[in-house]
Motif scaffolding. Structure first.
Motif, PDB file in Angstrom:
ATOM      1  N   SER A  37       0.826  -1.202   0.000  1.00 60.38           N
ATOM      2  CA  SER A  37       0.000   0.000   0.000  1.00 60.38           C
ATOM      3  C   SER A  37       0.868   1.264   0.000  1.00 60.38           C
ATOM      4  O   SER A  37       0.575   2.242  -0.693  1.00 60.38           O
ATOM      5  CB  SER A  37      -0.926  -0.012   1.220  1.00 60.38           C
ATOM      6  N   ARG A  38       1.955   1.235   0.753  1.00 65.16           N
ATOM      7  CA  ARG A  38       2.839   2.404   0.854  1.00 65.16           C
ATOM      8  C   ARG A  38       3.534   2.707  -0.460  1.00 65.16           C
ATOM      9  O   ARG A  38       3.662   3.880  -0.852  1.00 65.16           O
ATOM     10  CB  ARG A  38       3.881   2.161   1.949  1.00 65.16           C
ATOM     11  N   THR A  39       4.010   1.673  -1.156  1.00 68.72           N
ATOM     12  CA  THR A  39       4.811   1.872  -2.364  1.00 68.72           C
ATOM     13  C   THR A  39       4.013   1.783  -3.657  1.00 68.72           C
ATOM     14  O   THR A  39       4.510   2.186  -4.711  1.00 68.72           O
ATOM     15  CB  THR A  39       5.929   0.817  -2.423  1.00 68.72           C
ATOM     16  N   GLY A  40       2.785   1.248  -3.591  1.00 66.35           N
ATOM     17  CA  GLY A  40       2.002   1.069  -4.802  1.00 66.35           C
ATOM     18  C   GLY A  40       2.404  -0.146  -5.620  1.00 66.35           C
ATOM     19  O   GLY A  40       1.953  -0.307  -6.760  1.00 66.35           O
ATOM     20  N   VAL A  41       3.238  -1.015  -5.071  1.00 64.72           N
ATOM     21  CA  VAL A  41       3.674  -2.220  -5.772  1.00 64.72           C
ATOM     22  C   VAL A  41       2.589  -3.289  -5.630  1.00 64.72           C
ATOM     23  O   VAL A  41       2.178  -3.605  -4.509  1.00 64.72           O
ATOM     24  CB  VAL A  41       5.006  -2.745  -5.201  1.00 64.72           C
ATOM     25  N   PRO A  42       2.122  -3.873  -6.726  1.00 60.64           N
ATOM     26  CA  PRO A  42       1.110  -4.933  -6.614  1.00 60.64           C
ATOM     27  C   PRO A  42       1.652  -6.122  -5.823  1.00 60.64           C
ATOM     28  O   PRO A  42       2.787  -6.549  -6.025  1.00 60.64           O
ATOM     29  CB  PRO A  42       0.846  -5.324  -8.076  1.00 60.64           C
ATOM     30  N   TRP A  43       0.814  -6.657  -4.941  1.00 64.66           N
ATOM     31  CA  TRP A  43       1.238  -7.786  -4.108  1.00 64.66           C
ATOM     32  C   TRP A  43       0.253  -8.928  -4.278  1.00 64.66           C
ATOM     33  O   TRP A  43      -0.917  -8.810  -3.961  1.00 64.66           O
ATOM     34  CB  TRP A  43       1.323  -7.362  -2.644  1.00 64.66           C
ATOM     35  N   ARG A  44       0.783 -10.056  -4.776  1.00 63.79           N
ATOM     36  CA  ARG A  44      -0.043 -11.235  -5.001  1.00 63.79           C
ATOM     37  C   ARG A  44       0.375 -12.397  -4.109  1.00 63.79           C
ATOM     38  O   ARG A  44       0.016 -13.542  -4.367  1.00 63.79           O
ATOM     39  CB  ARG A  44       0.043 -11.639  -6.472  1.00 63.79           C
ATOM     40  N   LEU A 102      12.605  -2.490   2.427  1.00 64.00           N
ATOM     41  CA  LEU A 102      13.620  -2.158   1.433  1.00 64.00           C
ATOM     42  C   LEU A 102      13.330  -2.875   0.114  1.00 64.00           C
ATOM     43  O   LEU A 102      13.492  -2.301  -0.970  1.00 64.00           O
ATOM     44  CB  LEU A 102      15.000  -2.537   1.953  1.00 64.00           C
ATOM     45  N   ALA A 103      12.889  -4.127   0.175  1.00 65.58           N
ATOM     46  CA  ALA A 103      12.574  -4.871  -1.045  1.00 65.58           C
ATOM     47  C   ALA A 103      11.461  -4.195  -1.832  1.00 65.58           C
ATOM     48  O   ALA A 103      11.515  -4.104  -3.070  1.00 65.58           O
ATOM     49  CB  ALA A 103      12.191  -6.305  -0.688  1.00 65.58           C
ATOM     50  N   PHE A 104      10.436  -3.716  -1.150  1.00 68.38           N
ATOM     51  CA  PHE A 104       9.349  -3.021  -1.840  1.00 68.38           C
ATOM     52  C   PHE A 104       9.839  -1.701  -2.428  1.00 68.38           C
ATOM     53  O   PHE A 104       9.407  -1.306  -3.517  1.00 68.38           O
ATOM     54  CB  PHE A 104       8.180  -2.792  -0.891  1.00 68.38           C
ATOM     55  N   ASP A 105      10.728  -1.010  -1.738  1.00 67.97           N
ATOM     56  CA  ASP A 105      11.292   0.229  -2.278  1.00 67.97           C
ATOM     57  C   ASP A 105      12.043  -0.034  -3.579  1.00 67.97           C
ATOM     58  O   ASP A 105      11.912   0.715  -4.560  1.00 67.97           O
ATOM     59  CB  ASP A 105      12.241   0.866  -1.261  1.00 67.97           C
ATOM     60  N   VAL A 106      12.857  -1.089  -3.583  1.00 72.46           N
ATOM     61  CA  VAL A 106      13.628  -1.431  -4.780  1.00 72.46           C
ATOM     62  C   VAL A 106      12.708  -1.807  -5.923  1.00 72.46           C
ATOM     63  O   VAL A 106      12.883  -1.364  -7.068  1.00 72.46           O
ATOM     64  CB  VAL A 106      14.616  -2.581  -4.467  1.00 72.46           C
ATOM     65  N   ALA A 107      11.682  -2.618  -5.642  1.00 80.93           N
ATOM     66  CA  ALA A 107      10.752  -3.045  -6.683  1.00 80.93           C
ATOM     67  C   ALA A 107       9.946  -1.865  -7.225  1.00 80.93           C
ATOM     68  O   ALA A 107       9.575  -1.845  -8.404  1.00 80.93           O
ATOM     69  CB  ALA A 107       9.821  -4.118  -6.146  1.00 80.93           C
ATOM     70  N   ALA A 108       9.674  -0.885  -6.370  1.00 75.44           N
ATOM     71  CA  ALA A 108       8.903   0.281  -6.809  1.00 75.44           C
ATOM     72  C   ALA A 108       9.708   1.168  -7.760  1.00 75.44           C
ATOM     73  O   ALA A 108       9.130   1.857  -8.608  1.00 75.44           O
ATOM     74  CB  ALA A 108       8.451   1.094  -5.598  1.00 75.44           C
ATOM     75  N   GLN A 109      11.024   1.151  -7.646  1.00 78.62           N
ATOM     76  CA  GLN A 109      11.871   1.987  -8.495  1.00 78.62           C
ATOM     77  C   GLN A 109      11.983   1.439  -9.912  1.00 78.62           C
ATOM     78  O   GLN A 109      11.929   2.185 -10.891  1.00 78.62           O
ATOM     79  CB  GLN A 109      13.266   2.103  -7.870  1.00 78.62           C
ATOM     80  N   ASP A 110      12.165   0.111 -10.023  1.00 78.25           N
ATOM     81  CA  ASP A 110      12.387  -0.504 -11.331  1.00 78.25           C
ATOM     82  C   ASP A 110      12.246  -2.011 -11.183  1.00 78.25           C
ATOM     83  O   ASP A 110      12.544  -2.561 -10.116  1.00 78.25           O
ATOM     84  CB  ASP A 110      13.790  -0.154 -11.837  1.00 78.25           C
ATOM     85  N   GLU A 111      11.808  -2.680 -12.231  1.00 79.88           N
ATOM     86  CA  GLU A 111      11.661  -4.119 -12.183  1.00 79.88           C
ATOM     87  C   GLU A 111      12.870  -4.857 -12.735  1.00 79.88           C
ATOM     88  O   GLU A 111      12.906  -6.092 -12.719  1.00 79.88           O
ATOM     89  CB  GLU A 111      10.403  -4.557 -12.950  1.00 79.88           C
ATOM     90  N   GLU A 112      13.878  -4.128 -13.211  1.00 80.43           N
ATOM     91  CA  GLU A 112      15.077  -4.749 -13.775  1.00 80.43           C
ATOM     92  C   GLU A 112      16.198  -4.806 -12.740  1.00 80.43           C
ATOM     93  O   GLU A 112      16.324  -3.930 -11.878  1.00 80.43           O
ATOM     94  CB  GLU A 112      15.553  -3.960 -15.003  1.00 80.43           C
ATOM     95  N   ASP A 113      17.008  -5.866 -12.838  1.00 82.81           N
ATOM     96  CA  ASP A 113      18.208  -6.028 -12.001  1.00 82.81           C
ATOM     97  C   ASP A 113      17.893  -5.888 -10.512  1.00 82.81           C
ATOM     98  O   ASP A 113      18.604  -5.206  -9.767  1.00 82.81           O
ATOM     99  CB  ASP A 113      19.281  -4.998 -12.386  1.00 82.81           C
ATOM    100  N   THR A 114      16.823  -6.526 -10.079  1.00 75.57           N
ATOM    101  CA  THR A 114      16.420  -6.370  -8.676  1.00 75.57           C
ATOM    102  C   THR A 114      17.447  -6.957  -7.709  1.00 75.57           C
ATOM    103  O   THR A 114      17.635  -6.422  -6.620  1.00 75.57           O
ATOM    104  CB  THR A 114      15.056  -7.049  -8.431  1.00 75.57           C
TER     105      THR A 114
END
Length: 322
Positions: free
Chosen positions: A160-167, A237-249
């Motif tokens: 919810s904080r980062t807007g990253v979809p979570w399944r 931190l993982a959600f922050d990284v995923a929110a920035q870009d989906e490449e080279d996570t």
């Protein structure tokens, strides 16, 4: 031939304290060798020197080769060495305590040996993770249930904080790319945290195997310690990284985690937390003994006597000990 108690060795005062070290150094596609008290990483672009006593954990990624001399200096300085698989999904680690004393491991064994004290430490670990909740009186099953709920709540809150979809948490052992970007970041952060926790546990002379929540594995206590910081550091931190870009996570997660660990002085905190969990007097100094390489023998009624002496008869040490 030198005896164990007389071998020349670096002492804890000559080494960088655990809390002051680099959390981890990641190397791949290079040859790791030794130059004096530094390790070197040689690849097509040249040679990099890294002071061995400043390393908490050395992560050796794909394409790395390490020499016997490099392992020798890393062992002397107490660094943990992890052979990391593709994307850091699997690792093998080893290390050596910065102290010659077994006092902290003995304190861990005493806490672990009793079912009552083992549960008390498990509750204390829960309290460190979730200070807003009192786990007093909870059974192990209740602790596991509440921990699971708090982790699920953390995933939802970070999404919810980062807007990253979570399944949901999706991870296939040995297949890093099977998950989406956020699951890859969570896996990369977890593996790095396991390596860091292993380095701290080993450098303090504790047993990686004697866990209070995890059990049945050679790294049970390492998993216990790493989980202390999962919902506070690893997952956000993982959600922050995923929110920035989906490449080279994977690489980006490792770099971000290293920065976060340095910013929060996590290694110092990890040392203090282990001390708080295992020692009856956490305000006192760590029971690491002195800097000498000393081996003693156990006698009756808790007495310790010097090693290297033949005790054939009471006249050798006095009737009161025998």
């Amino acid at each position: 031939m030198n005896t164990v108690s007389r071998r020349p060795a670096l002492t804890p005062r000559q080494l960088t304290r655990t809390g002051e070290r680099l959390s981890f150094v990641y190397l791949e596609r290079c040859t790791v060798h030794r130059d004096a008290n530094a390790i070197t990483a040689q690849d097509a672009e040249g040679t990099t020197h890294i002071p061995s006593a400043t390393i908490g954990t050395l992560l050796l990624g794909p394409g790395t080769r390490v020499t016997h001399q490099a392992m020798s200096v890393l062992g002397e300085t107490g660094a943990a060495v992890c052979w990391v698989g593709e994307h850091g999904v699997r690792y093998y680690a080893s290390g050596r305590a910065l102290s010659r004393s077994s006092a902290l491991m003995e304190a861990q064994a005493r806490q672990w040996a009793s079912q009552r004290s083992r549960l008390a430490v498990a509750r204390a670990m829960y309290r460190l993770r979730f200070p807003d909740e009192d786990p007093a009186g909870l059974t192990r099953h209740e602790l596991l249930g509440r921990e699971g709920k708090r982790v699920k709540d953390c995933y939802r809150a970070q999404a919810s904080r980062t807007g990253v979809p979570w399944r949901g948490r999706r991870y296939t052992p040995g297949d890093f790319t099977s998950g989406d970007a956020v699951n890859q970041a969570i896996t990369a952060a977890a593996q790095c945290m396991y390596g860091i926790a292993h380095a701290v546990v080993t450098s303090l002379g504790c047993s990686p195997a004697l866990g209070f929540i995890h059990s049945g594995h050679e790294l049970s206590f390492v998993l216990d310690v790493a989980d202390l910081y999962k919902t506070e550091i690893g997952i956000p931190l993982a959600f922050d990284v995923a929110a920035q870009d989906e490449e080279d996570t994977g690489p980006r997660t490792r770099r971000a985690l290293r920065d976060r660990i340095n910013e929060t002085s996590l290694l110092n905190r990890c040392v203090d937390d282990i001390k708080h969990l295992l020692l009856p007097d956490p305000a006192g100094p760590l029971p690491l003994g002195d800097d000498r390489d000393v081996v003693t023998l156990q006698s009756d009624r808790g007495h310790q006597v010097p090693a290297g002496v033949n005790y054939d008869g009471p006249e050798d040490y006095g009737d009161e000990l025998w």
